[in-house]
Design a protein around this motif. Structure first.
Motif, PDB file in Angstrom:
ATOM      1  N   LEU A 277       0.846  -1.190   0.000  1.00 28.16           N
ATOM      2  CA  LEU A 277       0.000   0.000   0.000  1.00 28.16           C
ATOM      3  C   LEU A 277       0.883   1.242   0.000  1.00 28.16           C
ATOM      4  O   LEU A 277       1.950   1.251   0.597  1.00 28.16           O
ATOM      5  N   ASN A 278       0.414   2.271  -0.663  1.00 27.75           N
ATOM      6  CA  ASN A 278       1.171   3.520  -0.724  1.00 27.75           C
ATOM      7  C   ASN A 278       0.498   4.557   0.171  1.00 27.75           C
ATOM      8  O   ASN A 278      -0.610   5.016  -0.107  1.00 27.75           O
ATOM      9  N   ALA A 279       1.177   4.933   1.246  1.00 27.59           N
ATOM     10  CA  ALA A 279       0.586   5.829   2.231  1.00 27.59           C
ATOM     11  C   ALA A 279       0.289   7.211   1.672  1.00 27.59           C
ATOM     12  O   ALA A 279      -0.505   7.957   2.251  1.00 27.59           O
ATOM     13  N   TYR A 280       0.916   7.579   0.538  1.00 25.93           N
ATOM     14  CA  TYR A 280       0.688   8.897  -0.051  1.00 25.93           C
ATOM     15  C   TYR A 280      -0.470   8.887  -1.040  1.00 25.93           C
ATOM     16  O   TYR A 280      -0.825   9.932  -1.590  1.00 25.93           O
TER      17      TYR A 280
ATOM     18  N   GLN B  36       2.645   4.013  17.342  1.00 28.65           N
ATOM     19  CA  GLN B  36       3.519   4.156  16.171  1.00 28.65           C
ATOM     20  C   GLN B  36       2.711   4.352  14.901  1.00 28.65           C
ATOM     21  O   GLN B  36       3.028   5.194  14.057  1.00 28.65           O
ATOM     22  N   LEU B  37       1.628   3.576  14.718  1.00 28.76           N
ATOM     23  CA  LEU B  37       0.803   3.687  13.514  1.00 28.76           C
ATOM     24  C   LEU B  37       0.073   5.023  13.487  1.00 28.76           C
ATOM     25  O   LEU B  37      -0.031   5.658  12.428  1.00 28.76           O
ATOM     26  N   LYS B  38      -0.408   5.458  14.640  1.00 36.07           N
ATOM     27  CA  LYS B  38      -1.088   6.753  14.702  1.00 36.07           C
ATOM     28  C   LYS B  38      -0.138   7.872  14.296  1.00 36.07           C
ATOM     29  O   LYS B  38      -0.492   8.747  13.499  1.00 36.07           O
ATOM     30  N   ASN B  39       1.091   7.845  14.811  1.00 33.65           N
ATOM     31  CA  ASN B  39       2.079   8.869  14.465  1.00 33.65           C
ATOM     32  C   ASN B  39       2.488   8.770  12.999  1.00 33.65           C
ATOM     33  O   ASN B  39       2.742   9.793  12.349  1.00 33.65           O
ATOM     34  N   PHE B  40       2.538   7.539  12.473  1.00 27.82           N
ATOM     35  CA  PHE B  40       2.865   7.332  11.065  1.00 27.82           C
ATOM     36  C   PHE B  40       1.849   8.050  10.183  1.00 27.82           C
ATOM     37  O   PHE B  40       2.216   8.773   9.249  1.00 27.82           O
ATOM     38  N   VAL B  41       0.564   7.859  10.485  1.00 35.72           N
ATOM     39  CA  VAL B  41      -0.497   8.489   9.698  1.00 35.72           C
ATOM     40  C   VAL B  41      -0.449  10.006   9.840  1.00 35.72           C
ATOM     41  O   VAL B  41      -0.562  10.744   8.851  1.00 35.72           O
TER      42      VAL B  41
ATOM     43  N   LYS C 205       0.842  15.276   7.622  1.00 39.29           N
ATOM     44  CA  LYS C 205       1.598  16.519   7.796  1.00 39.29           C
ATOM     45  C   LYS C 205       2.465  16.780   6.568  1.00 39.29           C
ATOM     46  O   LYS C 205       2.539  17.908   6.074  1.00 39.29           O
ATOM     47  N   GLU C 206       3.121  15.736   6.055  1.00 42.78           N
ATOM     48  CA  GLU C 206       3.960  15.883   4.866  1.00 42.78           C
ATOM     49  C   GLU C 206       3.129  16.327   3.673  1.00 42.78           C
ATOM     50  O   GLU C 206       3.577  17.160   2.873  1.00 42.78           O
ATOM     51  N   ILE C 207       1.933  15.750   3.546  1.00 44.31           N
ATOM     52  CA  ILE C 207       1.061  16.111   2.426  1.00 44.31           C
ATOM     53  C   ILE C 207       0.662  17.581   2.518  1.00 44.31           C
ATOM     54  O   ILE C 207       0.683  18.315   1.513  1.00 44.31           O
ATOM     55  N   LYS C 208       0.327  18.042   3.730  1.00 43.46           N
ATOM     56  CA  LYS C 208      -0.062  19.445   3.915  1.00 43.46           C
ATOM     57  C   LYS C 208       1.103  20.379   3.631  1.00 43.46           C
ATOM     58  O   LYS C 208       0.934  21.434   3.017  1.00 43.46           O
ATOM     59  N   ILE C 209       2.301  19.975   4.087  1.00 36.04           N
ATOM     60  CA  ILE C 209       3.489  20.781   3.817  1.00 36.04           C
ATOM     61  C   ILE C 209       3.735  20.870   2.312  1.00 36.04           C
ATOM     62  O   ILE C 209       4.064  21.929   1.776  1.00 36.04           O
ATOM     63  N   GLY C 210       3.553  19.730   1.630  1.00 39.14           N
ATOM     64  CA  GLY C 210       3.722  19.706   0.177  1.00 39.14           C
ATOM     65  C   GLY C 210       2.748  20.632  -0.517  1.00 39.14           C
ATOM     66  O   GLY C 210       3.098  21.337  -1.470  1.00 39.14           O
TER      67      GLY C 210
ATOM     68  N   ALA D 146       7.549  13.892  -7.385  1.00 43.27           N
ATOM     69  CA  ALA D 146       6.104  14.142  -7.408  1.00 43.27           C
ATOM     70  C   ALA D 146       5.630  14.780  -6.110  1.00 43.27           C
ATOM     71  O   ALA D 146       4.722  15.624  -6.107  1.00 43.27           O
ATOM     72  N   ARG D 147       6.251  14.387  -5.016  1.00 44.00           N
ATOM     73  CA  ARG D 147       5.863  14.958  -3.717  1.00 44.00           C
ATOM     74  C   ARG D 147       6.280  16.414  -3.596  1.00 44.00           C
ATOM     75  O   ARG D 147       5.506  17.261  -3.140  1.00 44.00           O
TER      76      ARG D 147
END
Length: 386
Positions: free
Chosen positions: A195-198, A225-230, A235-240, A347-348
């Protein structure tokens, strides 16, 4: 005498109560006489030795641990390549019957969580076998047999997509199980997640499992750990998105890209400064991209001699599929990829949300247009180059 009987009875009762408050893994490993069987706990930091036993002729073994606070992953292991993954809970009593020659190939286990893990691994092993088989056919096929190469490419896409559908169905049916945690983090041999998290749809699956496990097992390190991963991915998507907005507003100081082409040569986007460049994003599996490439070839041939260049980034996971599409579509320009699928770094940083996508970059290295296709791109280039 009566006191002795009472004392002995109390010992038996205490012993029975103690066993009830323990998690146990026991069973039989055939053909394992003289070999050391290890029980290892899988923590986020890695494997932790729990216990071991030298197997005797009958192969019987038994491990006991204190009551588990949360569902926990264990390895029943003979060597680094010969092991079984278990998922245990609380005071579960797990029985395992296996053969030392290949523990994971055929084994019986009396544990629902461990049965889930077995099913996930069995299905994924089948997928990897199919992928390996298709890759061998591809490598053995002469380059001029275009139809066969394309057929293999489509089969490979289908196999990978089917695996993703299986994982999604499993997660939606078992969101409260730590087996779903295991499922969303399954990886291909190259380290790429199934699965691709992005990807929005896949990220929703990660979120589903994270929300469920945080609700039912809030103290579990894996839930945290999973909660922080998501949260970090979001956060990365919003920054992007913010970076993309700032880039569009500033239309200058664009981020550089340096990726490998099909021959393994690294090419920088900035190396094309002084030319009018179309930074194009596409993928072999995207029909719209393939169709747009046909239009772009005509435009490229029309303006190439006037200082127009295309720097194209593929969002493929497989070099085989990427290479096949480049050859089949006869793409004449620079084509690079980091083979990270929709997790592609270029792409990111350019916040690509759909395919195809492009940025028109001036000779000075400034963005002067976005998502220009067909006639609109032709007219824009005509104004700039004529």
């Amino acid at each position: 005498m009566s006191r002795f009987i009472l004392f002995f009875s109390l010992l038996l009762l205490l012993s029975a109560c103690g066993e009830k408050n323990k998690m146990r893994v026991s069973g039989k490993i055939e053909n394992g006489e003289g070999k050391v069987l290890y029980l290892k706990q899988l923590n986020l930091s890695g494997e932790v030795d729990v216990d071991s036993v030298v197997l005797k002729a009958k192969g019987n073994f038994k491990f006991s641990l204190p009551k588990l606070e949360n569902p926990t992953f264990f390895l029943l292991k003979l060597s680094d390549k010969n092991f079984i993954t278990l998922l245990a809970d609380s005071t579960e009593k797990i029985e395992v019957i296996a053969n030392a020659e290949n523990l994971s190939k055929h084994y019986d286990v009396s544990s629902l969580g461990s049965n889930y893990i077995q099913a996930l691994n069995t299905r994924f092993d089948r997928t990897k076998t199919e992928v390996d088989s298709l890759m061998k056919i591809y490598n053995d096929t002469p380059k001029d047999e275009k139809e066969l190469i394309e057929e293999v490419r489509q089969d490979l896409i289908e196999v990978i997509d089917n695996q993703k559908v299986f994982v999604r169905d499993f997660v939606m049916a078992n969101p409260r199980s730590f087996a779903s945690y295991y499922a969303v983090f399954q990886r291909f041999d190259d380290g790429t997640l199934v699965l691709n998290a992005y990807d929005k749809e896949d990220l929703n699956l990660f979120s589903t499992v994270a929300t469920s496990l945080s609700l039912f097992y809030p103290e579990s390190p894996r839930s945290e750990q999973l909660k922080n991963f998501v949260l970090n991915i979001r956060k990365e998507i919003k920054i992007g998105e913010l970076q993309s907005k700032l880039k569009n507003e500033a239309q200058s100081n664009i981020p550089d890209i340096e990726e490998e082409d099909l021959n393994g040569k690294k090419i920088k986007l900035s190396s094309l400064k002084g030319k009018l460049v179309l930074l194009s994003f596409w993928a072999s599996w995207d029909e719209k991209s393939r169709k747009e490439n046909k239009n772009l070839i005509k435009i490229y041939n029309k303006y190439k001699a006037k200082g127009f260049e295309v720097y194209q980034v593929s969002l493929d996971r497989s070099k085989i599929l990427w290479e096949g599409a480049v050859e089949q579509d006869k793409l004449p320009w620079i084509n690079v990829s980091d083979l990270r699928f929709t997790d592609s770094y270029p792409a990111r940083i350019y916040n690509v949300q759909q395919l195809p996508a492009n940025y028109l970059i001036s000779k000075k290295g400034e963005v002067i247009g976005k998502d220009l296709f067909g006639r609109i791109l032709d007219e824009k280039l005509n104004d700039l180059l004529n």
